[in-house]
Design an enzyme around this catalytic site. Structure first.
Site, mmCIF file in Angstrom:
data_model
loop_
_atom_site.group_PDB
_atom_site.id
_atom_site.type_symbol
_atom_site.label_atom_id
_atom_site.label_comp_id
_atom_site.label_asym_id
_atom_site.label_seq_id
_atom_site.Cartn_x
_atom_site.Cartn_y
_atom_site.Cartn_z
ATOM 1 N N HIS A 189 0.829 -1.214 0.000
ATOM 2 C CA HIS A 189 0.000 0.000 0.000
ATOM 3 C C HIS A 189 0.861 1.261 0.000
ATOM 4 C CE1 HIS A 189 -3.989 1.955 1.127
ATOM 5 N NE2 HIS A 189 -3.121 2.953 1.091
ATOM 6 N N HIS B 254 1.107 5.386 -2.073
ATOM 7 C CA HIS B 254 0.588 6.345 -3.062
ATOM 8 C C HIS B 254 1.795 6.934 -3.786
ATOM 9 C CE1 HIS B 254 -3.568 6.576 -1.252
ATOM 10 N NE2 HIS B 254 -2.881 6.009 -0.273
ATOM 11 N N GLN C 187 -9.870 9.531 -4.811
ATOM 12 C CA GLN C 187 -9.552 10.210 -3.544
ATOM 13 C C GLN C 187 -10.670 11.124 -3.049
ATOM 14 O OE1 GLN C 187 -6.261 10.633 -1.280
ATOM 15 N NE2 GLN C 187 -8.261 10.922 -0.334
ATOM 16 N N HIS D 29 -9.857 2.022 0.468
ATOM 17 C CA HIS D 29 -9.540 2.765 1.690
ATOM 18 C C HIS D 29 -10.827 2.718 2.513
ATOM 19 C CE1 HIS D 29 -6.018 4.208 -0.381
ATOM 20 N NE2 HIS D 29 -5.655 4.951 0.658
ATOM 21 N N GLU E 173 -11.014 4.878 7.327
ATOM 22 C CA GLU E 173 -9.775 5.510 7.807
ATOM 23 C C GLU E 173 -10.150 6.792 8.546
ATOM 24 O OE1 GLU E 173 -7.000 7.035 4.936
ATOM 25 O OE2 GLU E 173 -5.307 6.884 6.327
ATOM 26 N N ASP F 280 2.326 3.393 2.961
ATOM 27 C CA ASP F 280 1.308 4.377 2.557
ATOM 28 C C ASP F 280 1.924 5.590 1.874
ATOM 29 O OD1 ASP F 280 -1.354 5.068 2.233
ATOM 30 O OD2 ASP F 280 -1.608 5.907 4.232
HETATM 31 N N1 17E Z 1 -5.335 9.307 0.899
HETATM 32 C C1 17E Z 1 -6.128 8.806 1.874
HETATM 33 O O1 17E Z 1 -7.355 8.856 1.751
HETATM 34 N N2 17E Z 1 -5.570 8.252 2.955
HETATM 35 C C2 17E Z 1 -4.254 8.184 3.082
HETATM 36 N N3 17E Z 1 -3.725 7.629 4.177
HETATM 37 C C3 17E Z 1 -3.411 8.716 2.074
HETATM 38 C C4 17E Z 1 -3.994 9.267 0.986
HETATM 39 C C5 17E Z 1 -1.942 8.665 2.223
HETATM 40 FE FE FE2 Z 2 -3.635 4.971 1.580
#
Ligand code: 17E
Ligand code: FE2
Length: 421
Positions: free
Chosen positions: A63, A65, A158, A216, A219, A315
């Site tokens: 994982h 980006h 995103q 995702h 989070e 990440d």
């Molecule tokens: N975008 C997101 O939604 N969550 C993250 N931890 C990162 C990007 C790095």
């Molecule tokens: Fe991520």
């Protein structure tokens, strides 16, 4: 008869789990492991004495980006340290993306990763930006690096699939262009209902385009964020199971135990994969807490104890969400040992597994393409350590990285000289 000649022979290798048992020699011919035995009599064009150090299958970065890697501070630093400020800053930075910019940073990061023993990477590419430059760039990079690195690209919306009009179409276009997996961000959609619908849409698209899924998911520290159960339910109903991954799932760390225990049974039935990102989530989460302050990392130890596949990711490497990051998977495993309190010996070994074999499973690499065995592709690393416990404790350099049968990278460890008083 002349002696058998191989391209590379590694002498006196300590395989994972071998403990104090005798070392083995490993012979490589072309791009394949052709022999593993206590003493190989044939010679290699290149002979390397491993001197009893640990030889492991490569690290797997499950994982990251890459599209935002190496942009920390552009156009400004994340002062609050939150996910939301990170999304805002990236929202500004991504306006100026060019193919060249994305590719340069991605390749620089992949080289950094490969030098530290990573040969398999899954990267998210933000597809909620109308030119799809991040995705196009990473697809070109995937092709450019394929002789030494396996790169999977997740189409990651995103800003949410339903956050603004057109995002759904962009996600579908990204799959059509060749992304390997469908992503999502249900906890960031405008409403709970939109979040649920986004999961349904992700599964529909994955089926239509025959793609993996990596979402995702939850989070956030909100204990009411319960999209993981929705993902698991779809995985059960569609039979997609191990082709599905829930990334982050930090809210699972905040759920009450009564719900968490019920959920665990559903997760076991679903057989989905999990990815925790302890380096970033220990800093990103808990920002609205005073004290006691939550750790904001998913229940890694319990998921592992319940037989679910858990891997670990970095990440970020220097981006709007996390300005640190080295790319080194031993840093990730080291942090997991601490944050998840996995300090028992078998738990430390499990954390090593989470950055190697479990990562391979998350990526659906398949048994034939990962591991040290005769007939498998010659991808392996040599650590300056005698066990995975030793490797995680000291996080030494990866001495040799062999990719597709070629010596891709080599690190000479620094030498300290203690002169005394
Ligand atoms: N975008 C997101 O939604 N969550 C993250 N931890 C990162 C990007 C790095
Ligand atoms: Fe991520």
């Amino acid at each position: 008869m002349s002696e058998q000649k191989y391209s590379i022979v590694l002498r006196e290798c300590r395989l994972l789990g071998a403990g104090d048992r005798a070392t083995v020699d490993i012979a490589i011919d072309d791009d394949t492991i052709v022999a593993v035995s206590p003493r190989i009599s044939g010679l290699g064009e290149r002979e390397i004495n491993i001197e009893g150090n640990l030889v492991s299958p490569p690290f797997v970065e499950s994982h990251i980006h890459l599209d935002s890697a190496l942009t920390a501070g552009e156009p400004r630093w994340n002062q609050s340290g939150t996910l939301f400020e990170g999304i805002q800053i990236w929202g500004e930075r991504k306006q100026g993306l060019t193919l060249d910019d994305v590719k340069k940073r991605a390749i620089e990061t992949l080289k950094l990763q490969a030098s530290q023993g990573i040969l398999f990477v899954r990267s998210h590419a933000d597809v909620s930006e109308p030119t799809l430059t991040a995705l196009q760039g990473l697809l070109e990079v995937r092709e450019q690096v394929k002789d030494w690195m396996t790169l999977q690209v997740v189409a990651f919306p995103q800003d949410g699939i339903y956050g603004s009009s057109g995002n759904d179409q962009l996600l579908e276009k990204a799959l059509d262009m060749g992304a390997d997996a469908v992503g999502g961000i249900p906890h960031y959609e405008l409403t709970r209902e939109d979040g649920v619908q986004s999961v349904e849409r992700i599964f529909e698209l994955a089926e239509k385009y025959n793609k993996l899924i990596d979402i995702h998911c939850d989070e956030i520290d909100d204990e009411q964020s319960r999209f993981l159960e929705v993902v698991a339910a779809y995985a059960i109903r569609t039979g997609a199971g191990s082709r599905v991954t829930a990334s982050h799932t930090t809210a699972f760390g905040s759920y009450n135990n009564a719900y968490a225990f019920k959920l665990m049974g559903i997760l076991q039935k679903s057989r989905i994969n999990f990815i925790a990102n302890p380096l970033i989530n220990i800093t990103l989460q808990g920002r609205a807490d005073t004290y006691p302050k939550r750790r904001g990392v998913t229940r890694v130890k319990e998921l592992w104890q319940h037989g679910l596949n858990v891997s670990l990711g970095h990440d970020c490497v220097q981006d709007p969400w996390y300005s640190l990051g080295t790319g080194n998977m031993l840093d990730v495993a080291h942090m997991a040992v601490h944050v998840c309190q996995m300090t028992g010996m078998s738990e430390i070994e499990a954390c090593f597994n989470m950055v190697t074999a479990s990562g391979a499973k998350t990526l659906n690499l398949g048994d034939k393409s990962y591991g040290i065995d005769v007939g498998k592709p010659a991808n392996l690393i040599v650590l300056d350590a005698d066990s995975c416990y030793d490797a995680i404790r000291r996080r030494p350099a990866v001495r040799y990285v062999i990719s597709r049968g070629k010596l891709l990278a080599e690190t000479v460890p620094g030498k300290n000289c203690f002169h005394g008083v």
